[in-house]
Each structure stands twice: as C-alpha cells, then as structure tokens.
Design an enzyme around this catalytic site. Structure first.
Site, PDB file in Angstrom:
ATOM      1  N   GLY A  36      55.494  48.130  32.199  1.00 30.85           N
ATOM      2  CA  GLY A  36      54.033  48.318  32.158  1.00 30.85           C
ATOM      3  C   GLY A  36      53.582  49.253  33.266  1.00 30.85           C
ATOM      4  N   HIS A  37      54.109  49.035  34.466  1.00 33.90           N
ATOM      5  CA  HIS A  37      53.769  49.934  35.586  1.00 33.90           C
ATOM      6  C   HIS A  37      54.282  51.349  35.308  1.00 33.90           C
ATOM      7  CE1 HIS A  37      54.181  45.919  37.751  1.00 33.90           C
ATOM      8  NE2 HIS A  37      52.955  46.269  38.063  1.00 33.90           N
ATOM      9  N   GLN A  61      43.413  39.075  47.833  1.00 32.05           N
ATOM     10  CA  GLN A  61      43.058  38.699  46.464  1.00 32.05           C
ATOM     11  C   GLN A  61      43.748  37.423  46.015  1.00 32.05           C
ATOM     12  OE1 GLN A  61      44.631  42.531  44.949  1.00 32.05           O
ATOM     13  NE2 GLN A  61      45.459  41.361  43.251  1.00 32.05           N
ATOM     14  N   GLY A 147      45.836  49.201  34.311  1.00 33.12           N
ATOM     15  CA  GLY A 147      46.245  48.675  33.021  1.00 33.12           C
ATOM     16  C   GLY A 147      45.163  47.821  32.372  1.00 33.12           C
ATOM     17  N   ASP A 150      45.010  43.820  32.823  1.00 35.45           N
ATOM     18  CA  ASP A 150      44.024  43.156  33.683  1.00 35.45           C
ATOM     19  C   ASP A 150      42.654  43.722  33.315  1.00 35.45           C
ATOM     20  OD1 ASP A 150      45.880  41.645  35.644  1.00 35.45           O
ATOM     21  OD2 ASP A 150      46.709  43.653  35.536  1.00 35.45           O
TER      22      ASP A 150
HETATM   23  P1  AMP Z   1      50.024  44.646  39.472  1.00 31.81           P
HETATM   24  O1  AMP Z   1      51.245  45.167  40.161  1.00 31.81           O
HETATM   25  O2  AMP Z   1      50.243  43.426  38.664  1.00 31.81           O
HETATM   26  O3  AMP Z   1      48.828  44.575  40.381  1.00 31.81           O
HETATM   27  O4  AMP Z   1      49.640  45.768  38.402  1.00 31.81           O
HETATM   28  C1  AMP Z   1      49.457  47.094  38.786  1.00 31.81           C
HETATM   29  C2  AMP Z   1      48.827  47.833  37.640  1.00 31.81           C
HETATM   30  O5  AMP Z   1      49.693  47.777  36.515  1.00 31.81           O
HETATM   31  C3  AMP Z   1      47.475  47.231  37.215  1.00 31.81           C
HETATM   32  O6  AMP Z   1      46.584  48.286  36.889  1.00 31.81           O
HETATM   33  C4  AMP Z   1      47.873  46.437  35.999  1.00 31.81           C
HETATM   34  O7  AMP Z   1      46.806  46.260  35.085  1.00 31.81           O
HETATM   35  C5  AMP Z   1      48.971  47.304  35.403  1.00 31.81           C
HETATM   36  N1  AMP Z   1      49.825  46.529  34.511  1.00 31.81           N
HETATM   37  C6  AMP Z   1      50.459  45.366  34.791  1.00 31.81           C
HETATM   38  N2  AMP Z   1      51.118  44.921  33.706  1.00 31.81           N
HETATM   39  C7  AMP Z   1      50.882  45.819  32.713  1.00 31.81           C
HETATM   40  C8  AMP Z   1      51.274  45.906  31.334  1.00 31.81           C
HETATM   41  N3  AMP Z   1      52.024  44.983  30.758  1.00 31.81           N
HETATM   42  N4  AMP Z   1      50.828  46.969  30.624  1.00 31.81           N
HETATM   43  C9  AMP Z   1      50.043  47.919  31.202  1.00 31.81           C
HETATM   44  N5  AMP Z   1      49.649  47.889  32.485  1.00 31.81           N
HETATM   45  C10 AMP Z   1      50.060  46.849  33.234  1.00 31.81           C
END
Ligand code: AMP
Length: 271
Positions: A36-37, A61, A147, A150
C-alpha cells in the site's frame, strides 16, 4: 537514494531540486512498509520528478493505552523497499527533531475530525494534523500523497490544508488490498492465523452496506463471524463526513472500525 534525519538536510535537498525546476512529492508514512505504501510511492513518481518518503512513528497520535511501543519498526527493510520503488530521499527524523524540548503547539482539527475515529480516539487527529502540518512545512513539497485506506485522515488533512492555506496539493490514492479483500495495513502483522482468516469479512460487510444493507445488520454479521467488537460502521458524505443523506446525489462512503482480538482494523468503501 539519500537518507536524511534533520529538517535542515531535508530542506537543503528539496531546495536544490526545486531550484532546478523539479516538482517534489512527499509521502508521509510510519514505516513497516507494505505494498500500500509502495503504491503511494508509485503514484508520487507519476506526479513528480522527485519523491521524498518520511518514516516517523508519531507518538502524539497514539493514546497512552494504544500500540505505540509495539508498533512494528523495520527501517533497514523499509529503506530497501523504497530504493527498489524508485524513491529519491528518505527522511527518518528522531522524535526530538519533530518535537524538540519546549514544543508546545498543537493543531486541533474539528469538522471532519469529530465523528467516527474522532469519537473513539479523541486526540488522534490532533496528533495527525500537527505532525502532518510539520512534515509538510519541513519538506515544502508541491504535492503530498495519502491513502484512502485512512479515509477520514485524508478528509482531515484536506480540511487543514484548506483552512490554513498550506501551499501544497493533497492527492488521495485508492486502497491496496490483499486478494481476499483485506486492506493492507502494518497492523495486519498482529493478526493470529484464525483472525487473519476472518479479517476480510470487514471489507465484505462495508461493501454490502454500500449496496444498501442496514449497517446494524452488517455489524451483527461481523460479531457472528468472530469480531470482538464493532466501534462503528456508518454511512457518510464522502467529502464532509456528515451523515449521508439518501437521495442527495452526493458521493457516499461507508466507514468502519472493528476489533479482531486486540487488533483494531479500519476500512472504508465509496458508493
Ligand atoms: P501509515 O504508515 O499507516 O501511517 O500509512 C502511511 C500512508 O500510507 C497513509 O497515507 C495511509 O493511508 C497509506 N496506506 C496505508 N495502507 C494503505 C493501503 N492498503 N492502500 C493505500 N494506502 C495505504
């Protein structure tokens, strides 16, 4: 691919790129990177000449009882994945770089931050907005990507950027899912084998609500499938996150948060 720790090194690198006429994208993450990242990095590369990825597990957070201490961390693995994906710079600041001694300013988002996650995690979006504002002002990118996984966070960030006239474009990126529908998340690593088997039910449930099923029935189905608790499953206006008005002709979004054992999963889908 360069790795920098300080705001001044980051600003120097980005400043040189922008002076050369390059368009710069920022992808904020908390590390423990998955596909996803990496999808965000790919989208960033399609929109900009240079891509900065920040890795920062933001303590403000997380509430005291939440999973800050056990949040997965793997900087070496993350750096390898980002180099492979074609990112140009990793910014991995220490907590003291973002929150130096005497730090005493906080953004308190209202509006889109109040319902849903805001009701269950009252300080969460304040921490998110504060750190994202600082990440954006530190990097000064042309565009920052987030993403849709969220979805409420994306709405809160769009609202903050609009309200504070931050000089950056915000780009949302569709959720990357496993073959069985489960949204990729760093927290999926916490799931037991049995919970991982049940987890895709969340996406199934919100998809059914998007097709018209009663959210209360969908929540009951999740409990029957083995979820421990459903914090919410709700139908909202996709832009304001106010309750959805049927027949309004506006885009809708089904958002949910539910617990599998001690792991809290969130997901959402548009209609
Ligand atoms: P995080 O590391 O969980 O804070 O996520 C970092 C970024 O990656 C945020 O903008 C999330 O929304 C995005 N993100 C996390 N998981 C996914 C996913 N499965 N698909 C798309 N974007 C994602």
């Amino acid at each position: 691919m360069e790795i920098v720790r300080t705001i001044s090194h980051l600003r120097h690198a980005v400043g040189q790129w922008r002076a050369a006429g390059d368009r710069v994208a920022l992808v904020p993450t908390m590390g423990a990177l998955h596909a996803g990242h990496i999808g965000l990095v790919g989208a960033a590369l399609s929109m900009a000449d240079k891509v900065v990825v920040s890795i920062f597990v933001n303590p403000t957070q997380f509430a005291p009882h939440e999973d800050l201490d056990r949040y997965p961390r793997d900087e070496a693995g993350d750096v390898g994945k980002l180099a492979g994906a074609g990112a140009h710079l990793v910014w991995a600041p220490a907590v003291s770089e973002i929150y130096p001694d005497g730090f005493a300013t906080r953004i308190v988002p209202e509006g889109a931050a109040l319902p849903l996650e805001g009701a269950f995690r009252p300080h969460h979006f304040g921490g998110v907005a504060t750190v994202v504002c600082k990440l954006i002002l530190s990097a000064l990118p042309d565009v920052a990507l987030f993403g849709e996984k969220d979805f409420q966070q994306l709405a809160v960030i769009r609202q903050m950027v609009r309200d504070l006239a931050l000089p950056v474009a915000i780009q949302g990126v569709p959720t990357v899912r496993e073959d069985d529908g489960l949204a990729l998340s760093s927290r999926n690593a916490y799931l037991s084998e049995n919970d991982r088997y049940i987890a895709p039910m969340l996406y199934k449930a919100i998809s059914e609500v998007a097709r018209g099923r009663d959210p209360r029935e969908a929540a009951e189905a999740l409990i029957a499938a083995g979820f421990a608790r459903v914090d919410y499953i709700d139908v909202r206006d996709a832009e304001t996150l106010a309750p959805f008005v049927p027949g309004s002709g506006r885009p809708g979004r089904v958002l949910a948060a539910a617990w599998l054992g001690k792991t809290r999963l969130i997901d959402n889908v548009g209609f």
